[in-house]
Scaffold this active site. Sequence first.
Site, mmCIF file in Angstrom:
data_model
loop_
_atom_site.group_PDB
_atom_site.id
_atom_site.type_symbol
_atom_site.label_atom_id
_atom_site.label_comp_id
_atom_site.label_asym_id
_atom_site.label_seq_id
_atom_site.Cartn_x
_atom_site.Cartn_y
_atom_site.Cartn_z
ATOM 1 N N ASN A 71 -12.332 4.247 -10.787
ATOM 2 C CA ASN A 71 -12.197 3.881 -9.286
ATOM 3 C C ASN A 71 -13.582 4.214 -8.767
ATOM 4 O OD1 ASN A 71 -11.625 3.371 -6.735
ATOM 5 N ND2 ASN A 71 -9.935 4.571 -6.471
ATOM 6 N N ARG A 107 -10.411 -0.223 -10.493
ATOM 7 C CA ARG A 107 -10.034 -1.094 -9.320
ATOM 8 C C ARG A 107 -11.193 -1.733 -8.847
ATOM 9 N NH1 ARG A 107 -11.411 1.439 -4.094
ATOM 10 N NH2 ARG A 107 -10.505 0.396 -2.487
ATOM 11 N N HIS A 116 -7.012 -2.276 -0.209
ATOM 12 C CA HIS A 116 -6.213 -0.859 -0.200
ATOM 13 C C HIS A 116 -4.573 -1.239 -0.673
ATOM 14 C CE1 HIS A 116 -8.856 0.872 3.020
ATOM 15 N NE2 HIS A 116 -9.482 1.065 1.898
ATOM 16 N N GLY A 162 -13.248 3.578 4.153
ATOM 17 C CA GLY A 162 -12.937 2.441 4.354
ATOM 18 C C GLY A 162 -11.283 2.802 5.229
ATOM 19 N N ARG A 188 -18.785 0.879 8.690
ATOM 20 C CA ARG A 188 -18.507 -0.461 9.123
ATOM 21 C C ARG A 188 -17.841 -0.691 10.311
ATOM 22 N NH1 ARG A 188 -14.854 -1.514 3.807
ATOM 23 N NH2 ARG A 188 -15.506 0.689 3.198
ATOM 24 N N GLU A 208 -4.104 6.559 -5.908
ATOM 25 C CA GLU A 208 -4.613 5.127 -6.847
ATOM 26 C C GLU A 208 -4.752 5.140 -8.037
ATOM 27 O OE1 GLU A 208 -7.209 2.917 -3.371
ATOM 28 O OE2 GLU A 208 -7.940 5.030 -3.887
#
Length: 400
Positions: A14, A92, A181, A211, A240, A386
């Site tokens: 990941n 991922r 996500h 994020g 961001r 994840e």
Amino acid sequence: MVPLEMEKKYLVVNLGSASKKYALYEGDTELFFAHYEKEGNDVVVTEGKNGARIRSVIAPHDYEASVKRLVDLLIASGCITALNNISAVGFRVVASGEYFNATKRIDDEYRAKLAEEYEIAPLHVAAVSKGMEEICAQFLETPLVAVSDSAFHAELPDYARTYALPVKDSKKLSLYRYGYHGISIRSVLYTIKDLAGTAPSRVIVCHLGGGASVTAVKDGISVDTSMGFTPLEGLVMATRSGDIDSGALIYLARKLGLSLEALDEYLNHQCGLLGLSGGKESGVRELLELEKAGDENAKLALAVFVYRIKKYIGAYTAVLGGLDMLVFTATIGERSSIIRARVCDGLECFGVKIDELKNNLIIGDASDFIDDGKLSSRVAVIKTNEMGQILADMTEFLGR
């Protein structure tokens, strides 16, 4: 998740813009874990075997050569004796477009198409592409699988995934809202079933990290999500901008003399919490400390961050026709009781009310409810998994 064949070993990867996570599994049992992340000028690694974790500072070149370090550690620790002990490697992948909206085998075509995506999502694609090349150089004969971070949102209704652009342009460029996500959200839904015994019909998941996104889930299916064609849309994030008037972008580019490439770098790396703080910090924990010390920019940054999350929760409650469960996950969602409290403050109209003591007791590595039990909506902190979800998706794709 269905138990896996215990004799097979799988590596899960990941990769982010400032962090790298690796986990080696035997079946569904984690044998080894390593998390490399940049903290200021340092590189910190948390790694260990069979659930143990040791945290240390390493040299920057070890971050760049993390795959070699990982392989050396796997062999030295006895987790494997040779690279061919590993049956498959799963990644991922965050990338826009229909091609990347499903889990696929990584081959020359896939790698070439991913390289083409750099201009769309540079923060993620550059890191993943480089990581794939490093893994490919080591694992020459091992099957590599790309697990899509968008696949969970593949059933978004047309009215939720479509931008108000000329239809011919959207079709030609596959310019739609794909969302991200999804791997994290799927893992969260599994945990909800374990906690609640069943998954509620109307769930909003707040994935809050560097994020960040908010997703509306109806009967286990994503019906809307805050990220769009790229991970730049939606919430305010670490660096961001999130949602912004497109007219303002045109004005900004003209006034600052920014090329499209420079504007892309600006919006992805210089905005968000970092920009709002005056360039001081992009992390919520650090901003909370600055706020405590009286820093007005930090105070504003956190207020904008929380306000944007609340707006999406309100909008998605309307989309769902009500709210049965609100979920916080990912680094900020799992670790910051302060942010959770601020987000939930004033949401009593949606049946949301947290218990202050329960909220304060959950800080990472735990999944539990934090609502006071008096109103209609459950509120939960769920630890995302994840890595485990990538493993499950990869092995399902391979047919175990």
